[in-house]
Design a protein around this motif. Sequence first.
Motif, PDB file in Angstrom:
ATOM      1  N   LEU A  29      15.266 -12.046  78.033  1.00  0.00           N
ATOM      2  CA  LEU A  29      15.537 -10.607  78.030  1.00  0.00           C
ATOM      3  C   LEU A  29      14.916  -9.905  76.818  1.00  0.00           C
ATOM      4  N   GLY A  30      14.917 -10.595  75.680  1.00  0.00           N
ATOM      5  CA  GLY A  30      14.347  -9.992  74.471  1.00  0.00           C
ATOM      6  C   GLY A  30      12.881  -9.667  74.611  1.00  0.00           C
ATOM      7  N   VAL A  31      12.159 -10.495  75.371  1.00  0.00           N
ATOM      8  CA  VAL A  31      10.736 -10.245  75.566  1.00  0.00           C
ATOM      9  C   VAL A  31      10.512  -8.886  76.214  1.00  0.00           C
ATOM     10  N   HIS A  32      11.411  -8.480  77.101  1.00  0.00           N
ATOM     11  CA  HIS A  32      11.313  -7.168  77.734  1.00  0.00           C
ATOM     12  C   HIS A  32      11.696  -6.061  76.759  1.00  0.00           C
ATOM     13  N   ILE A  33      12.828  -6.225  76.117  1.00  0.00           N
ATOM     14  CA  ILE A  33      13.383  -5.109  75.369  1.00  0.00           C
ATOM     15  C   ILE A  33      12.628  -4.831  74.076  1.00  0.00           C
ATOM     16  N   PHE A  34      12.033  -5.846  73.464  1.00  0.00           N
ATOM     17  CA  PHE A  34      11.226  -5.584  72.273  1.00  0.00           C
ATOM     18  C   PHE A  34       9.948  -4.824  72.645  1.00  0.00           C
ATOM     19  N   ASP A  35       9.359  -5.178  73.785  1.00  0.00           N
ATOM     20  CA  ASP A  35       8.217  -4.393  74.267  1.00  0.00           C
ATOM     21  C   ASP A  35       8.656  -2.977  74.592  1.00  0.00           C
ATOM     22  N   PHE A  36       9.770  -2.866  75.298  1.00  0.00           N
ATOM     23  CA  PHE A  36      10.308  -1.581  75.740  1.00  0.00           C
ATOM     24  C   PHE A  36      10.605  -0.663  74.562  1.00  0.00           C
ATOM     25  N   ALA A  37      11.214  -1.224  73.504  1.00  0.00           N
ATOM     26  CA  ALA A  37      11.651  -0.419  72.366  1.00  0.00           C
ATOM     27  C   ALA A  37      10.515  -0.031  71.433  1.00  0.00           C
ATOM     28  N   SER A  38       9.520  -0.912  71.291  1.00  0.00           N
ATOM     29  CA  SER A  38       8.493  -0.664  70.281  1.00  0.00           C
ATOM     30  C   SER A  38       7.247   0.043  70.809  1.00  0.00           C
ATOM     31  N   TYR A  39       6.962  -0.068  72.100  1.00  0.00           N
ATOM     32  CA  TYR A  39       5.740   0.547  72.628  1.00  0.00           C
ATOM     33  C   TYR A  39       5.681   2.058  72.389  1.00  0.00           C
ATOM     34  N   LYS A  48       5.085 -12.815  68.584  1.00  0.00           N
ATOM     35  CA  LYS A  48       5.260 -12.894  67.130  1.00  0.00           C
ATOM     36  C   LYS A  48       6.624 -12.347  66.726  1.00  0.00           C
ATOM     37  N   ILE A  49       7.056 -11.279  67.391  1.00  0.00           N
ATOM     38  CA  ILE A  49       8.377 -10.717  67.117  1.00  0.00           C
ATOM     39  C   ILE A  49       9.466 -11.732  67.468  1.00  0.00           C
ATOM     40  N   LEU A  50       9.343 -12.378  68.625  1.00  0.00           N
ATOM     41  CA  LEU A  50      10.337 -13.359  69.041  1.00  0.00           C
ATOM     42  C   LEU A  50      10.401 -14.533  68.072  1.00  0.00           C
ATOM     43  N   ASP A  51       9.244 -15.025  67.653  1.00  0.00           N
ATOM     44  CA  ASP A  51       9.210 -16.123  66.682  1.00  0.00           C
ATOM     45  C   ASP A  51       9.860 -15.706  65.366  1.00  0.00           C
ATOM     46  N   SER A  52       9.644 -14.455  64.972  1.00  0.00           N
ATOM     47  CA  SER A  52      10.219 -13.955  63.725  1.00  0.00           C
ATOM     48  C   SER A  52      11.734 -13.831  63.825  1.00  0.00           C
ATOM     49  N   CYS A  53      12.230 -13.506  65.025  1.00  0.00           N
ATOM     50  CA  CYS A  53      13.680 -13.465  65.242  1.00  0.00           C
ATOM     51  C   CYS A  53      14.296 -14.840  65.009  1.00  0.00           C
ATOM     52  N   ILE A  54      13.649 -15.869  65.539  1.00  0.00           N
ATOM     53  CA  ILE A  54      14.145 -17.230  65.374  1.00  0.00           C
ATOM     54  C   ILE A  54      14.136 -17.627  63.902  1.00  0.00           C
ATOM     55  N   LYS A  55      13.034 -17.348  63.221  1.00  0.00           N
ATOM     56  CA  LYS A  55      12.920 -17.686  61.806  1.00  0.00           C
ATOM     57  C   LYS A  55      13.959 -16.938  60.986  1.00  0.00           C
ATOM     58  N   SER A  56      14.152 -15.664  61.291  1.00  0.00           N
ATOM     59  CA  SER A  56      15.133 -14.858  60.568  1.00  0.00           C
ATOM     60  C   SER A  56      16.536 -15.428  60.726  1.00  0.00           C
ATOM     61  N   SER A  57      16.885 -15.814  61.953  1.00  0.00           N
ATOM     62  CA  SER A  57      18.214 -16.362  62.205  1.00  0.00           C
ATOM     63  C   SER A  57      18.404 -17.694  61.499  1.00  0.00           C
ATOM     64  N   GLU A  58      17.378 -18.535  61.516  1.00  0.00           N
ATOM     65  CA  GLU A  58      17.468 -19.848  60.879  1.00  0.00           C
ATOM     66  C   GLU A  58      17.568 -19.745  59.359  1.00  0.00           C
ATOM     67  N   GLU A  59      16.848 -18.779  58.781  1.00  0.00           N
ATOM     68  CA  GLU A  59      16.800 -18.654  57.326  1.00  0.00           C
ATOM     69  C   GLU A  59      17.720 -17.574  56.793  1.00  0.00           C
TER      70      GLU A  59
END
Length: 357
Positions: free
Chosen positions: A187-197, A340-351
């Motif tokens: 779902l995030g793949v849709h909404i990050f595109d939706f919100a940032s475009y 890249k945004i999705l990967d950054s979300c994962i990194k942010s949560s982990e760190e």
Amino acid sequence: MIKLAIVGTGGIAHWHAQSFQNIEGVKIVCACDIDKERVKAFANQYNIENTYNSFDELIEHCEFDAISNATPDPFHKEIALKAINKNKHVFSEKPLAENYHDAKEMYDATKGTNLINMVNFTYRNSSGYQELVKVVKSGEIGKVKHVDATYYSSWLTCKYWGDWKKHDKWLWRLSTRHGSMGTLGDLGVHIFDFASYPVGHITSINSRLKTFKDKGEKIGEYVLDANDTFISMIEFDNGAIGTVSSTRFATGFKNRLDLKIFGDLGAVKIGFDTIDPIAEGNQYQITKDTERELLEDSDKLIWNTINTKPTPNNFEKFIQSIKSKKNDQPDFKRGAEIQKILDSCIKSSEENKWIAL
């Protein structure tokens, strides 16, 4: 006549076949799937003459111009790169790849070619959303200050979509070993595109991903370790900030997506209750600073609904791009940006910290 090959004949491929067959000048000439029975049934349903059980075999024996890549997420990269190497146009399901490194490799492979490449971010099909984007980018609501985007689904809490514990089509979405990025990827793949475009590039992000183990940790071959819910704080390159969140525990919502964008002269919003952005997404709402627009109504908060005319969907834009030789959006570059945004979300949560993009 544009000759098309459909690769992968699972559930989403039926939408691809129906959509492309509705476009004049397109012929689906072959289909491919490792499941022999499934690809034969698919071909019979859509009157497709040739079937194959490997993409290498398809490339060798079928004459085609473009592929519709409807394979599971882990195979997007391999299929796309092989097609590009054979000078074929590529229409890919989302997400573009499993990680930014792979997505960038796919995008880089298109550079220096005349190949059309697109990612099927389905909510781009909404004519209301397309017009909302134009309004925001035109400056009509002023400088964007705040963005709020949510995507709520409830198939982990109700049986509207069926019993998720009994169906592979749901269980794989809960398992990283089966290629799932959880709610973030689905779902995030849709909404990050939706919100940032409409607004612009996201420059930094702070996310929290959560997997609820009390729903169970394993069913059959599926280890239920993918994230079930996430919340992200974001900042844009124009200085605006916002929140993006999504969950599969949204009791009472079957598939609810909402976007609100607030500027210093007004705001726009759009929402969906189903997974059909074409039928439902033919309008958006807008409000202006009434003190500036209409002094006598300055004490009222008025949202006006704007109805919009149909716009080409992603499938139609892909074919139009092949014919015009001009790549429309959303392309592989955009797909890599979202990954890249999705990967950054994962990194942010982990760190547990903000991540600069």
